[in-house]
Design an enzyme around this catalytic site. Structure first.
Site, PDB file in Angstrom:
ATOM      1  N   SER A 154       0.833  -1.197   0.000  1.00  3.87           N
ATOM      2  CA  SER A 154       0.000   0.000   0.000  1.00  3.87           C
ATOM      3  C   SER A 154       0.865   1.244   0.000  1.00  3.87           C
ATOM      4  O   SER A 154       2.090   1.165   0.109  1.00  3.87           O
ATOM      5  CB  SER A 154      -0.927   0.004   1.219  1.00  3.87           C
ATOM      6  OG  SER A 154      -0.165   0.296   2.375  1.00  3.87           O
ATOM      7  N   LYS A 155       0.216   2.387  -0.105  1.00  2.00           N
ATOM      8  CA  LYS A 155       0.908   3.681  -0.226  1.00  2.00           C
ATOM      9  C   LYS A 155       1.958   3.905   0.854  1.00  2.00           C
ATOM     10  O   LYS A 155       2.980   4.529   0.604  1.00  2.00           O
ATOM     11  CB  LYS A 155      -0.114   4.815  -0.132  1.00  2.00           C
ATOM     12  CG  LYS A 155      -1.011   4.928  -1.336  1.00  2.00           C
ATOM     13  CD  LYS A 155      -1.102   6.388  -1.781  1.00  2.00           C
ATOM     14  CE  LYS A 155      -1.870   6.530  -3.086  1.00  2.00           C
ATOM     15  NZ  LYS A 155      -1.208   5.883  -4.216  1.00  2.00           N
TER      16      LYS A 155
END
Ligand code: GLU
Length: 488
Positions: A259-260
């Site tokens: 994820s980010k």
């Protein structure tokens, strides 16, 4: 509807992204493996945009998907923009196709109208939770009579359409995961058409794959649980079931979902940061596949020639950003210089590039590319080539420019050298600097590298950087004279 047609004799695969975000690096891997499978088998590779969720989809994301796939070299044979024999290839343009198949399933007894309200469904769910039973829809609308349905309709209820899950089990041989089977008793009758007349993912995907004659479906293993439902629909429609292959997930180095917070996740983000698309493609190919000769740096064509879907690993892969950086560095080192220079320019937009000719800019890139892993590092690494003044790092001022060596070397250079130095010819200047080093070693016992540090510090403000001779020639006499005098 039991007569199975055998129509899937041509290899046709697809990538079917939902445009609810920029193209994710995981989707790029799925696209790549489909592309490779098509290339390997002389098949067709189709792009389908799955935008049935109109609220979450946007044209900007669709454009990002096109641009990212093209940048990676994963060009499609059929798709919304290029057309093809089985279009339209964008689900929002296919809304009139799904109801007729739903009706066909109702007529044949494989599906039924469900009038349950959300409140009723929620109540059923709560009841299951209370009784500690796994929840599935009770199927209570299965047996509604025509009269009961009319009454509900008159109340203003709009039905959804549910697929009637048969008893027994559903099984298939996954190209990656091997034999898989599912107990149908655990799967509740699921919605195929929502009450607003739009299809659900599981239904639209089967109708589209069937109409587009997709022979092999290669996708992430997060879709395995959908596969049983999809196979049931194929069977109910009497259509040939394509072959499925589910790829392991891509996890972050800490083994959680990528994820980010781990770094870039969209292909366009990686590109903006300065990753080369050739390196990205090469890197994602290795997430689940390994080359037969053990050499990991490979072009897309080389990978395609070597790719076998049954050798793809069924386990999850770890996205090692460090390895990607290393690989990107390898690509930067060997990339064609003119091409690399064009790619580097956006990262130098804060400088006045007109100070240099195109050839000189190429030379700047040539002498600075060696240590970098992503292109954005060149913003800082080329800084001292631009402008008249140079920023001197505080440490460099203190340890080098204020030191005894610089106090001897730099005034001497101003006095006796600068006018002699050949700023047109790197080879000559190289010799002149060698003579200077010898002079200071013999006359003052100064180590050759210390002489060079003093000059580098004055001219670039740093202790490390590009080849010194090339730097001096690129900067040119005026700027070098100015900087050295200023340092003194
Ligand atoms: N639109 C789906 C997704 O983006 C496609 C899944 C599939 O390949 O069937 O996950």
């Amino acid at each position: 509807m039991e007569n199975k047609m055998t129509t899937l004799n041509e290899v046709r695969v697809r990538i079917a992204p939902s445009p609810s975000g920029n193209l994710h690096i995981g989707t790029a891997r799925t696209a790549l493996f489909n592309y490779l499978f098509a290339k390997k088998n002389n098949g067709k590779y189709v792009l389908r945009i799955e935008d049935t969720d109109l609220e979450r989809s946007s044209q900007a994301y669709i454009d990002n998907i096109y641009d990212s796939l093209k940048a990676l070299g994963l060009n499609w044979d059929e798709g919304p923009d290029v057309g093809g024999p089985y279009g339209p290839y964008q689900q929002s343009e296919r809304f009139d196709i799904y109801p007729k198949y739903a009706q066909k399933l109702i007529d044949a007894g494989y599906a039924y109208e469900c009038f349950c309200t959300q409140e009723e469904l929620d109540a059923e769910k709560e009841e299951s939770i209370k009784n500690k039973r796994p929840h599935k829809y009770s199927g209570k609308c299965r047996h509604l009579t025509e009269e009961e349905k009319e009454k509900l309709r008159a109340e203003g209820r709009k039905p959804s359409i549910r697929f009637h899950v048969p008893e027994g089990e559903t099984s298939y041989d996954d190209m990656v995961k091997g034999h898989l089977h599912f107990d149908n008793a655990l799967i509740g009758d699921f919605v195929i058409m929502k009450s607003n007349g739009t299809p659900t993912y599981n239904f639209a995907v089967v109708i589209d794959d069937m109409e587009m004659k997709i022979s092999h479906i290669i996708r992430g293993e997060d879709h395995i649980s959908n596969t049983a439902k999809q196979i049931m629909i194929y069977n109910a429609l009497g259509a040939e079931v394509p072959k499925f292959g589910h790829l392991g997930m891509i996890l972050a180095p800490d083994r959680s979902k990528l994820s980010k917070r781990h770094g870039a996740t969209a292909v366009s983000e990686f590109v903006e940061k300065g990753y080369l698309t050739e390196a990205l493609v090469n890197f994602v190919a290795l997430l689940g596949w390994s080359p037969s000769d053990g050499h990991e740096i490979k072009t897309l064509d080389e990978i395609a020639a070597d790719f076998r879907i049954n050798e793809v690993s069924s386990s999850n892969s770890i996205f090692e950003y460090d390895k990607l950086n290393w690989m990107n560095g390898q690509y930067i080192k060997k990339m064609d210089l003119a091409k690399l220079t064009q790619l580097v320019k956006p990262y130098l937009s804060c400088y006045d590039l007109s100070e240099y000719t195109e050839k000189q800019l190429e030379r700047i890139v040539e002498v600075t590319r060696e240590p970098i892993t992503i292109l954005s590092e060149l913003t800082n690494d080329t800084k001292y080539f631009f402008g008249k003044d140079v920023e001197i790092e505080p440490d460099v001022q203190e340890k080098i420019l204020n030191g005894e060596v610089a106090k001897k070397v730099l005034p001497y250079v101003i006095e006796n050298e600068l006018d002699k130095w050949d700023f047109e010819d790197e080879e000559k200047l190289h010799e002149q600097l060698a003579d200077l080093r010898t002079y200071f070693k013999e006359q003052h016992g100064i180590k050759p590298k210390e002489t060079m540090w003093a000059i580098r510090a004055a001219v670039t403000g740093r202790t490390h950087g590009a080849d010194m001779v090339a730097t001096l020639v690129l900067l040119g006499k005026d700027r070098v004279v100015y900087r050295i005098k200023k340092a003194v």
